[in-house]
Scaffold this motif. Structure first.
Motif, PDB file in Angstrom:
ATOM      1  N   TYR B 108       0.834  -1.204   0.000  1.00 46.61           N
ATOM      2  CA  TYR B 108       0.000   0.000   0.000  1.00 46.61           C
ATOM      3  C   TYR B 108       0.870   1.256   0.000  1.00 46.61           C
ATOM      4  N   LEU B 109       1.831   1.287   0.926  1.00 45.66           N
ATOM      5  CA  LEU B 109       2.672   2.484   1.035  1.00 45.66           C
ATOM      6  C   LEU B 109       3.498   2.715  -0.230  1.00 45.66           C
ATOM      7  N   GLU B 111       2.814   1.765  -3.315  1.00 44.90           N
ATOM      8  CA  GLU B 111       1.979   2.196  -4.451  1.00 44.90           C
ATOM      9  C   GLU B 111       1.410   3.595  -4.248  1.00 44.90           C
ATOM     10  N   SER B 112       1.003   3.896  -3.017  1.00 46.83           N
ATOM     11  CA  SER B 112       0.417   5.221  -2.794  1.00 46.83           C
ATOM     12  C   SER B 112       1.490   6.320  -2.910  1.00 46.83           C
ATOM     13  N   ILE B 113       2.696   6.024  -2.446  1.00 46.41           N
ATOM     14  CA  ILE B 113       3.787   7.012  -2.584  1.00 46.41           C
ATOM     15  C   ILE B 113       4.149   7.182  -4.065  1.00 46.41           C
ATOM     16  N   LEU B 115       2.129   6.987  -6.523  1.00 44.77           N
ATOM     17  CA  LEU B 115       1.098   7.857  -7.105  1.00 44.77           C
ATOM     18  C   LEU B 115       1.335   9.318  -6.715  1.00 44.77           C
ATOM     19  N   PHE B 116       1.760   9.537  -5.483  1.00 47.60           N
ATOM     20  CA  PHE B 116       2.074  10.904  -5.051  1.00 47.60           C
ATOM     21  C   PHE B 116       3.227  11.479  -5.874  1.00 47.60           C
ATOM     22  N   VAL B 119       2.318  13.502  -8.840  1.00 46.85           N
ATOM     23  CA  VAL B 119       1.753  14.838  -8.631  1.00 46.85           C
ATOM     24  C   VAL B 119       2.893  15.865  -8.732  1.00 46.85           C
ATOM     25  N   ASP B 123       2.681  20.942  -5.509  1.00 49.06           N
ATOM     26  CA  ASP B 123       1.314  20.742  -5.013  1.00 49.06           C
ATOM     27  C   ASP B 123       1.308  20.863  -3.485  1.00 49.06           C
ATOM     28  N   ASN B 125      -0.575  19.807  -1.159  1.00 45.82           N
ATOM     29  CA  ASN B 125      -0.871  18.578  -0.406  1.00 45.82           C
ATOM     30  C   ASN B 125       0.320  17.620  -0.414  1.00 45.82           C
ATOM     31  N   PHE B 129       2.540  16.526   2.830  1.00 47.06           N
ATOM     32  CA  PHE B 129       2.875  15.133   3.140  1.00 47.06           C
ATOM     33  C   PHE B 129       4.385  14.976   3.345  1.00 47.06           C
TER      34      PHE B 129
END
Lengths: 168, 240
Positions: B108-109, B111-113, B115-116, B119, B123, B125, B129
């Motif tokens: 999870y971490l 893949e989510s990183i 995706l970040f 960006v 940005d 947000n 983070f």
């Protein structure tokens, strides 16, 4: 005679610069590659975690060509799709406020379509047919922007916006 | 004499203005001293006034950023509901034996990183983070994503997600009649209605949409029931 040649050259130049899409009988622009990540975050026990949401713009338009090489926008389908890239259901609400801005390509005027209602969760490109007909207006080199807003109440940001631009 | 009267009147007006401004500013301010020492008890969790005020401030900031200002009590309710709900959900997670593995948390971490990373770097947000990660003392996102405490804490909200997915899996697929009804309701032009009804791809999309809507409804109803039957005590005056 000289004037006629100038006019002819001008006409050829203009016609030559008309993009293929503008005088196609029908033209569709599928924005399926326009994926945007909205970087939401959540806090758990003092640690900030990434909670991204991937939004994809779907956009299809139908243009009717004319003999002069201009095209008239006949019908527009647009929506945004939220991709739950991870298997975890997030308690977020999507509010879609799509807005399309067109330049008619002839003047500095922009013509705008604002969808009057909230869009809904996981809409497909065919669920809403925002059909309209504006036969008196012609567009050349249309420049389109679509916006979407996502509300995620359990996250730190609550709202995030996304937009897509398609310039022909 | 007239001058003195005018001066006095001006002073009175200025003072009343200051008092009004001060009263208005105070109305929305959040202070831990406004709350009793213990604000909430739910399960084994006790929320102190300091923790509560901190959470309320964060929620207020989030709404301010989005230009959606609300009354102070609105933020208080949001915080209370969130803490109670998460605690009640965590209890169900334990009862059902839902667990998240180390691999799932790592995945999870990662893949989510990733995706970040897509960006753009300015940005706000994304900046927030990255700054938060630095404040926790990590020198890089990789170090953060491999830290045991981070991985274990991620498991808490990932387990809640697994519970949501379990509830969603109990929802039946929408019937063909429901798809037809939806098309009829949403489309304005008869020609479009016929076209969409006869388009298998469009029907599939609508079916998916309706299913997700039902799943979301089922999950919200589950949470509502959990909330109404939940065992918690609130020590501030608020109507949830």
């Amino acid at each position: 005679m000289k004037n006629k040649i100038v006019l002819l050259l001008l006409a050829v130049t203009l016609m030559g610069s008309v993009p293929l899409t503008a005088y196609a009988v029908t033209w569709t622009k599928d924005a399926s590659t326009n994926r945007v990540t909205l970087p939401f975050t959540v806090e758990e026990e003092g640690i900030i975690f990434p909670r991204p949401v991937v939004v994809e713009g779907e956009w299809q338009e139908k243009w009717d060509g004319t003999q002069g090489g201009w095209a008239t926008l006949n019908r527009l389908y647009h929506c945004a799709v939220i991709h739950n890239w991870d298997p975890i259901a997030m308690d977020f609400i999507d509010e879609f406020w799509p807005e399309a801005n067109y330049n008619d390509g002839q003047t500095d005027n922009w013509w705008s379509i604002v969808y009057p209602y909230q869009w809904i969760w996981q809409v497909s490109y065919k669920q809403y047919k925002q059909g309209y007909n504006n036969p008196g207006t012609y567009y050349y080199n249309p420049d389109v922007t679509g916006y979407v807003r996502v509300w995620a109440p359990d996250t730190n940001q609550i709202y995030l916006w996304s937009s897509w631009d398609w310039v022909q | 004499m007239l001058k003195k009267c005018n001066l006095l009147l001006s002073l009175v007006l200025l003072m009343s203005l200051c008092l009004t401004v001060a009263a208005y500013a105070g109305q929305g301010s959040i202070n831990n001293k406004d709350y009793p020492e213990i604000v909430l008890k739910v399960g084994d969790k006790t929320v102190t006034n300091n923790e509560f005020a901190e959470q309320v401030k964060k929620v207020k900031t989030a709404y301010e950023i989005n230009n959606t200002l609300q009354d102070k009590s609105y933020y208080e309710k949001e915080v209370l509901k969130k803490i109670i709900m998460n605690e009640l959900i965590d209890q169900v997670v334990t009862e059902r034996g839902i667990a998240v593995t180390d691999e799932e948390s790592k995945k999870y971490l990662k893949e989510s990183i990733a995706l970040f990373n897509d960006v753009y770097k300015e940005d706000p947000n994304k900046v927030f983070f990255i700054e938060s990660v630095k404040e926790l003392g990590f020198s890089s996102l990789e170090e953060y994503a491999q830290n045991k405490k981070v991985l274990d804490t991620a498991k808490i909200f990932l387990a809640r997600g697994k519970l949501a997915a379990e509830i969603a899996a109990t929802v039946k697929e929408p019937a063909e009649e429901e798809v037809d009804e939806f098309i009829q309701e949403k489309s304005k032009v008869e020609k479009d209605i016929i076209e969409i009804k006869n388009d298998p791809a469009a029907r599939e999309q609508i079916r998916k949409y309706l299913l997700q809507k039902k799943q979301l409804k089922a999950y919200r109803e589950f949470k509502q029931e959990l909330f109404s039957k939940g065992n918690y005590e609130i020590y501030i005056s608020v109507d949830l």
